[in-house]
Design an enzyme around this catalytic site. Structure first.
Site, mmCIF file in Angstrom:
data_model
loop_
_atom_site.group_PDB
_atom_site.id
_atom_site.type_symbol
_atom_site.label_atom_id
_atom_site.label_comp_id
_atom_site.label_asym_id
_atom_site.label_seq_id
_atom_site.Cartn_x
_atom_site.Cartn_y
_atom_site.Cartn_z
ATOM 1 N N GLY A 72 41.544 -14.063 8.424
ATOM 2 C CA GLY A 72 42.630 -14.278 9.375
ATOM 3 C C GLY A 72 43.427 -15.534 9.060
ATOM 4 O O GLY A 72 44.662 -15.530 9.096
ATOM 5 N N GLY A 73 42.713 -16.598 8.730
ATOM 6 C CA GLY A 73 43.388 -17.854 8.413
ATOM 7 C C GLY A 73 44.266 -17.742 7.178
ATOM 8 O O GLY A 73 45.418 -18.186 7.168
ATOM 9 N N CYS A 104 31.168 -22.092 13.917
ATOM 10 C CA CYS A 104 31.730 -22.374 12.592
ATOM 11 C C CYS A 104 30.870 -23.401 11.859
ATOM 12 O O CYS A 104 30.942 -23.506 10.640
ATOM 13 C CB CYS A 104 33.171 -22.836 12.689
ATOM 14 S SG CYS A 104 33.424 -24.133 13.895
ATOM 15 N N GLU A 149 41.348 -23.453 10.728
ATOM 16 C CA GLU A 149 39.940 -23.822 10.570
ATOM 17 C C GLU A 149 39.200 -22.520 10.418
ATOM 18 O O GLU A 149 39.249 -21.669 11.300
ATOM 19 C CB GLU A 149 39.509 -24.612 11.806
ATOM 20 C CG GLU A 149 38.199 -25.344 11.622
ATOM 21 C CD GLU A 149 37.195 -24.889 12.651
ATOM 22 O OE1 GLU A 149 37.338 -25.211 13.824
ATOM 23 O OE2 GLU A 149 36.252 -24.174 12.255
ATOM 24 N N GLU A 173 30.250 -17.195 4.274
ATOM 25 C CA GLU A 173 29.812 -17.139 5.653
ATOM 26 C C GLU A 173 29.540 -15.705 6.096
ATOM 27 O O GLU A 173 30.320 -14.801 5.813
ATOM 28 C CB GLU A 173 30.909 -17.741 6.552
ATOM 29 C CG GLU A 173 30.523 -17.770 8.023
ATOM 30 C CD GLU A 173 31.657 -18.291 8.902
ATOM 31 O OE1 GLU A 173 32.817 -17.865 8.696
ATOM 32 O OE2 GLU A 173 31.387 -19.138 9.772
ATOM 33 N N LYS A 188 48.245 -17.297 21.526
ATOM 34 C CA LYS A 188 48.019 -15.858 21.443
ATOM 35 C C LYS A 188 46.680 -15.553 22.102
ATOM 36 O O LYS A 188 45.682 -16.231 21.835
ATOM 37 C CB LYS A 188 48.011 -15.395 19.990
ATOM 38 C CG LYS A 188 47.731 -13.898 19.876
ATOM 39 C CD LYS A 188 47.662 -13.434 18.449
ATOM 40 C CE LYS A 188 47.051 -12.041 18.375
ATOM 41 N NZ LYS A 188 45.606 -12.031 18.675
ATOM 42 N N GLY A 241 39.305 -19.378 13.284
ATOM 43 C CA GLY A 241 38.759 -18.029 13.156
ATOM 44 C C GLY A 241 38.242 -17.773 11.766
ATOM 45 O O GLY A 241 37.750 -18.672 11.082
ATOM 46 N N SER A 242 38.392 -16.529 11.342
ATOM 47 C CA SER A 242 37.801 -16.120 10.067
ATOM 48 C C SER A 242 38.643 -16.578 8.895
ATOM 49 O O SER A 242 39.827 -16.889 9.030
ATOM 50 C CB SER A 242 37.700 -14.588 10.032
ATOM 51 O OG SER A 242 38.998 -14.024 9.947
#
Lengths: 486, 486
Positions: B218-219, B274, B238, B360, B159, B214-215
């Site tokens: 989102g994950g 990250c 991740e 984070e 994507k 990503g975040s």
């Protein structure tokens, strides 16, 4: 009710089992496991091997008592249970040895310009184990999951199975006593009783992974629950599948023997195997229906493990019979949770995604479908949900259809068997007992064999860490004599 | 809107990016990947290596164009992007070589009494890859996830990331052209654009695994979505972590240098790593606050990747400042998504589970906490959520506190670093880039290094399968010259 009842499947009669574990009781067990974790996880693997070997010896010493107790709660019969308990002790020694051999640590040491980098798998922490109903010894509170977690340095809190609660307690008593005699820390193994205690166990913050063997519904529920924790943890759920068996055109010559092996396999343990073959796909005109009918007709029924399984079997077979042809029904066992084996014939074009024919029905029932050619067989296999295993009977090593079926099955199942039944899972290094959903929740993992230990670990990399601060698996002197990469 | 806009972080101005992929378009891409799967997965590993090497060469040939395009969408600067693209091509060759070496197949062949049993990892099928915003080359559409999936024989549908949609398209064009020239099947790599296309990708029945970087939000969303599929599939997400850094009492002697390294690390890539160290734990009275303030004060800010990240950074740092002391603020970059670095001091006893200080905040902000002793430091580390990495600065190999900190960090993070910053992840065999939730959704896996290939496989056991019907990895002649167990 504050007591788990223990039922005799032969009569349905109940006696008092162990008391349910309170929320505080669950907390005490998990905290004890958490307190034991540093000592259990850092013990020399040879030391942990000695602990498990001591438990295995204790099981061997208690065979008569345990088999009688297991039979009273499962009705699986003395011969089967004696064999299973013997194998459970052998399995425990296997995992103990695999733990000492240390391949599960997967250690690697690399020296790069300016950087020392090494990595090993480290034990996760306390593990919750939900054993199965159908193998009270090999997949029960001291089964593959518990053995592999302990061998990997993780304390275990198991949940007693409602199908054999008194056995669960007795097995735990024997194991805890043996572990204590062997010098294992208190808290290395614990047991909780009752549905609510199981729920509290999965939610407990100190639990780091869950292993489950049982139904799709039960497994799914635990997967969802673990995902809703404030810190989600891995769940290794081994659930239910149909496990197709294929006969190639060249295999038809042996149809009578194949049908007999198929019938023996799907009725083994009263059809209560996760590897039970639920569907036989054979060429039309091969005589498969007559052969299976002949093999099933005189097979004596027996008692299923629980009232719930018996009820689901009766409604499940009734639902499967709707639109199918009854090939044969064996005599039902009388009383309690007694049932008889059932074989049904169904048109292959009715085997479509979402059909209940393509979902597991626990118990001694199987479907036969006659197909026009191998293409139709393979189309049905591709339409099925993935399975733990699949088998093909062919015309020998030269039969080209065997390779075609193997290739398709390999894309769908965790273990492909040629010229044999899918039941029977050897506890050896090359075994894989797993598969894509709905077989398991984690298709990369196995619950049988040495690789099962890896589930209860995670890799940690160490960058420029002084030798003395490294775990033994990565120290320069290699004190555990591991085979290391790098 | 039917077009993904492409933004310049330095100004916030937008130009037209690629059109969104329609549901039919997603279906076309996934079906092409599915159609390519048999050829991709059974290609000789040396052949797949050649495909990937050709793509790596094509990247090297397009450095100027790609760096300029990436800089216009990410504002990460030419030096950083040139270095990253060079490494991305090196990584691709690394995964190509790892694919050919074949350790990821983990083959084992066992001959037991009456049974031949062997097992190897087989490629899963088409993989969906959601790359990250912050590393457009190394973790983008041609990053670690795509390389490791292709090397393991799985076609990829990626994507496009909304932070660099035009770059995503161009990278895919270059790679598809190179793959075609190298003879890879059409459908080996595809790209979809837009949020809805990403959702349709995860839901597509032919997708067999998802990789995401990503975040946390989102994950989590993709993990949940994949679990709701009628056939759940593995998701390797991740996500985000705080990555603590500890200074032992003996390490204090080097505080100025440590503070400088810490500040450089948490502001690297505008704090969009990250592995960014978000918390420095040092002894009270060590001068840590003055040293960090001095190192941060003159550090020039820069532009964050997206408006969303910049907004979250501004509100995140404001929330973190509430109850904390501002140590230093560097000059903000002007215009667009410009921000400046921020260092805050907070009392360690306020760092409690659930606190936003222990979550984070993407961007160049970090906390400093002064502790009374190492016990207090380790209590804070144990209260934190797990992280991808953690570091400790000590007083050399003889400092006993280093071993104490390493032991606690090893229970919390995926990589422990001594006397160095946690940023910088070498793509080598011994690397582990992963960790328990919320670092990743699958703590047993890594997204960097040769082990990353294993994520896109699952083991299959073969029982009494004729040699010719076995996959090459398990055939008696060992045609791929693999290192096999058994």
């Amino acid at each position: 009710m504050t007591i788990e009842l223990s039922h005799d499947p032969r009569t349905g009669a109940a006696v008092d089992g162990p008391p349910y574990t309170s929320p505080d009781g669950v907390d005490v067990h998990v905290k004890a496991a958490d307190a034991a974790f540093p000592a259990v996880s850092t013990a020399h693997p040879a030391e942990r091997r000695r602990w498990l070997d001591t438990v295995a010896d204790a099981l061997d010493d208690a065979v008569d008592e345990l088999v009688a107790l297991a039979d009273s709660e499962t009705a699986l019969g003395e011969v089967r249970l004696r064999g299973e308990l013997t194998r459970a002790a052998v399995n425990m020694r296997y995992y103990a040895a695999a733990g000492e051999a240390g391949d599960w640590l997967r250690p690697i040491v690399q020296t790069l310009p300016g950087v020392n980098l090494s990595r090993a798998n480290l034990p996760l922490g306390p593990v919750a184990v939900f054993g199965a109903s159908n193998f009270p010894f090999q997949f029960g509170v001291l089964g593959h999951d518990t053995c592999s977690a302990l061998a990997a340095g993780c304390p275990v809190v198991a949940k007693a199975h409602p199908a054999h609660p008194r056995l669960s307690v007795r097995l735990t008593e024997i194991a805890v006593d043996a572990l204590t005699r062997a010098g294992a820390p208190s808290g290395t193994l614990g047991l909780v009783v009752g549905f609510d205690a199981g729920t509290a166990l999965v939610d407990h913050p100190a639990i780091t992974a869950v292993a489950f063997t049982g139904s799709l519904r039960g497994g799914q529920a635990i997967v969802e629950q673990a995902r809703r924790r404030s810190r989600p943890i891995p769940v290794y759920a081994e659930m239910g599948t149909v496990n197709p068996v294929v006969v190639t055109p060249a295999g038809v010559a042996r149809m009578a023997a194949i049908a007999e092996e198929f019938a023996a396999s799907f009725t083994l343990g009263v059809g209560q195997y996760c590897t039970k073959p639920g569907l036989l796909l054979a060429p039309r005109g091969s005589g498969v229906t007559e052969a299976v009918a002949a093999s099933v007709r005189d097979r004596q029924g027996a008692w299923l493990l629980t009232d719930g399984i018996a009820t689901a079997y009766r409604s499940g077979t009734a639902a499967m019979a709707d639109g199918a042809e009854l090939l044969a029904e064996g005599p039902s066992a009388v009383g309690g949770y007694g049932v008889g084996p059932v074989a049904l014939r169904v048109d292959p074009d009715r085997l479509q995604p979402g059909s209940s024919w393509l979902e597991e029905c626990f118990g001694p029932v199987a479907l036969v479908a006659e197909c026009d050619d191998l293409d139709e067989v393979l189309d049905v296999v591709r339409r099925m949900q993935p399975s733990l295993t699949g088998a093909v009977y062919g015309g020998g090593a030269d039969d080209p259809d065997v390779a075609r079926v193997v290739a398709v099955l390999a894309g769908q199942v965790g273990r492909v068997v040629v010229d044999g039944a899918p039941t029977g899972v050897a506890c050896v290094d090359a075994m894989h007992h797993g598969g894509p959903w709905p077989s398991t929740s984690e298709p990369g993992t196995t619950s049988v064999g040495a690789r099962a230990l890896e589930r209860f670990t995670r890799p940690v990399a160490f960058q420029n860490v002084p030798d003395a601060a490294l775990p033994p698996a990565l120290q320069q002197a290699n004190p555990w004599n591991l085979r290391r990469d790098g």
